[in-house]
Motif scaffolding. Structure first.
Motif, PDB file in Angstrom:
ATOM      1  N   GLU A   1       0.822  -1.214   0.000  1.00 34.08           N
ATOM      2  CA  GLU A   1       0.000   0.000   0.000  1.00 34.08           C
ATOM      3  C   GLU A   1       0.856   1.264   0.000  1.00 34.08           C
ATOM      4  N   LEU A   2       2.032   1.177   0.602  1.00 34.87           N
ATOM      5  CA  LEU A   2       2.907   2.344   0.674  1.00 34.87           C
ATOM      6  C   LEU A   2       3.407   2.771  -0.706  1.00 34.87           C
ATOM      7  N   GLY A   3       3.294   1.866  -1.676  1.00 37.28           N
ATOM      8  CA  GLY A   3       3.731   2.185  -3.036  1.00 37.28           C
ATOM      9  C   GLY A   3       2.691   2.966  -3.828  1.00 37.28           C
ATOM     10  N   TYR A   4       1.423   2.911  -3.407  1.00 40.07           N
ATOM     11  CA  TYR A   4       0.392   3.602  -4.188  1.00 40.07           C
ATOM     12  C   TYR A   4      -0.544   4.494  -3.367  1.00 40.07           C
ATOM     13  N   LEU A   5      -0.491   4.419  -2.049  1.00 39.38           N
ATOM     14  CA  LEU A   5      -1.422   5.180  -1.217  1.00 39.38           C
ATOM     15  C   LEU A   5      -1.331   6.686  -1.469  1.00 39.38           C
ATOM     16  N   ILE A   6      -0.120   7.171  -1.669  1.00 36.19           N
ATOM     17  CA  ILE A   6       0.068   8.610  -1.900  1.00 36.19           C
ATOM     18  C   ILE A   6      -0.653   9.054  -3.175  1.00 36.19           C
ATOM     19  N   TYR A   7      -0.716   8.146  -4.172  1.00 34.87           N
ATOM     20  CA  TYR A   7      -1.410   8.482  -5.420  1.00 34.87           C
ATOM     21  C   TYR A   7      -2.924   8.481  -5.220  1.00 34.87           C
ATOM     22  N   LEU A   8      -3.410   7.564  -4.400  1.00 38.82           N
ATOM     23  CA  LEU A   8      -4.847   7.542  -4.096  1.00 38.82           C
ATOM     24  C   LEU A   8      -5.263   8.816  -3.363  1.00 38.82           C
ATOM     25  N   ILE A   9      -4.433   9.237  -2.406  1.00 37.39           N
ATOM     26  CA  ILE A   9      -4.733  10.458  -1.654  1.00 37.39           C
ATOM     27  C   ILE A   9      -4.699  11.671  -2.583  1.00 37.39           C
ATOM     28  N   SER A  10      -3.695  11.716  -3.440  1.00 41.66           N
ATOM     29  CA  SER A  10      -3.592  12.831  -4.392  1.00 41.66           C
ATOM     30  C   SER A  10      -4.790  12.847  -5.332  1.00 41.66           C
ATOM     31  N   GLY A  11      -5.201  11.671  -5.792  1.00 38.84           N
ATOM     32  CA  GLY A  11      -6.379  11.569  -6.656  1.00 38.84           C
ATOM     33  C   GLY A  11      -7.638  12.034  -5.942  1.00 38.84           C
ATOM     34  N   LEU A  12      -7.754  11.666  -4.668  1.00 37.98           N
ATOM     35  CA  LEU A  12      -8.904  12.097  -3.878  1.00 37.98           C
ATOM     36  C   LEU A  12      -8.884  13.617  -3.689  1.00 37.98           C
ATOM     37  N   ALA A  13      -7.706  14.182  -3.513  1.00 37.28           N
ATOM     38  CA  ALA A  13      -7.586  15.644  -3.394  1.00 37.28           C
ATOM     39  C   ALA A  13      -8.036  16.328  -4.687  1.00 37.28           C
ATOM     40  N   VAL A  14      -7.659  15.748  -5.839  1.00 38.78           N
ATOM     41  CA  VAL A  14      -8.075  16.311  -7.136  1.00 38.78           C
ATOM     42  C   VAL A  14      -9.597  16.220  -7.285  1.00 38.78           C
ATOM     43  N   LEU A  15     -10.187  15.060  -6.935  1.00 37.44           N
ATOM     44  CA  LEU A  15     -11.644  14.919  -6.983  1.00 37.44           C
ATOM     45  C   LEU A  15     -12.332  15.929  -6.071  1.00 37.44           C
ATOM     46  N   THR A  16     -11.739  16.160  -4.914  1.00 41.39           N
ATOM     47  CA  THR A  16     -12.302  17.128  -3.970  1.00 41.39           C
ATOM     48  C   THR A  16     -12.247  18.533  -4.547  1.00 41.39           C
ATOM     49  N   LEU A  17     -11.153  18.872  -5.196  1.00 42.27           N
ATOM     50  CA  LEU A  17     -11.022  20.190  -5.819  1.00 42.27           C
ATOM     51  C   LEU A  17     -12.023  20.347  -6.969  1.00 42.27           C
TER      52      LEU A  17
ATOM     53  N   PHE B   1     -15.028   8.932   0.350  1.00 42.86           N
ATOM     54  CA  PHE B   1     -14.302   9.105   1.618  1.00 42.86           C
ATOM     55  C   PHE B   1     -14.651   7.974   2.589  1.00 42.86           C
ATOM     56  N   VAL B   2     -15.955   7.699   2.739  1.00 43.45           N
ATOM     57  CA  VAL B   2     -16.398   6.675   3.693  1.00 43.45           C
ATOM     58  C   VAL B   2     -15.885   5.300   3.274  1.00 43.45           C
ATOM     59  N   ILE B   3     -16.033   4.961   2.005  1.00 47.69           N
ATOM     60  CA  ILE B   3     -15.571   3.655   1.515  1.00 47.69           C
ATOM     61  C   ILE B   3     -14.054   3.543   1.658  1.00 47.69           C
ATOM     62  N   GLY B   4     -13.337   4.602   1.298  1.00 53.87           N
ATOM     63  CA  GLY B   4     -11.872   4.596   1.424  1.00 53.87           C
ATOM     64  C   GLY B   4     -11.425   4.467   2.872  1.00 53.87           C
ATOM     65  N   GLY B   5     -12.112   5.162   3.769  1.00 51.81           N
ATOM     66  CA  GLY B   5     -11.779   5.065   5.192  1.00 51.81           C
ATOM     67  C   GLY B   5     -11.994   3.671   5.738  1.00 51.81           C
TER      68      GLY B   5
END
Length: 192
Positions: free
Chosen positions: A82-98, A116-120
């Motif tokens: 997960e440490l190899g891709y989690l940062i990309y998921l978070i960045s993608g979620l930030a873009v969706l939020t924007l 957010f709920v499903i990801g959490g």
């Protein structure tokens, strides 16, 4: 703009709150998300494992050396894909939020909150699964025999003479704050 479209539009204030949520997600990347603190008579100052979205830090080599005696697998970044891709998921979620902030659409916001709920939930289940794997797959040939155990995600656990404290890191508090900022427009613009 007809009345139907007007009713689905979020206010500018709500859009700004959602935009701030995106910023908090990005900021969370630079802080620890979870920690395990280990205390024992021989380590009164404590040892720790600090989990960031893309790396592990702390006294991992010492902890792995001690865990060897009870037959636990080594903690390493390789064992947490997960440490190899989690940062990309978070960045993608930030873009969706924007994007949600820019669109100012209630239905899009509801979809984002669902993500957010499903990801959490997925994150909590993934961490629990990893902790269960580490605590229950003990090598039976280890020098010290231990009953299988599952360290808690949050809380205290005692194994031999070590007491561990599992706590959320600052990064998760930024994510929780980001989620709360998404909920405010749902309430604030409920009659809009």
């Amino acid at each position: 703009m007809n009345d139907r479209n007007k009713g689905s539009k979020l206010s500018i204030t709500s859009a700004l709150l959602i935009g701030l949520s995106a910023v908090l997600l990005v900021v969370s990347i630079f802080f620890p998300w979870w920690k395990m603190l280990f205390y024992a008579p021989q380590y009164p100052e404590g040892l720790n494992i600090i989990v960031y979205p893309n790396k592990l830090k702390g006294e991992i080599d010492i902890i792995n050396g001690l865990n060897h005696y009870i037959g636990m697998s080594n903690f390493s970044e390789e064992n947490f894909p997960e440490l190899g891709y989690l940062i990309y998921l978070i960045s993608g979620l930030a873009v969706l939020t924007l994007i949600t902030a820019i669109l100012r659409n209630k239905k899009v916001l509801y979809g984002l909150i669902s993500i957010f709920v499903i990801g959490g939930l997925a994150g909590v289940l993934d961490l629990h699964s990893a902790l269960k794997k580490y605590g229950t797959n003990l090598d039976p040939k280890a020098p010290i025999h231990m009953d299988p155990f599952v360290p808690p995600i949050i809380g205290e656990n005692t194994v031999a003479n070590f007491t561990t404290h599992s706590i959320l890191g600052t990064g998760v508090y930024f994510v929780i704050a980001a989620f709360i900022l998404l909920l405010i427009p749902v309430w604030k613009d409920r009659k809009r």
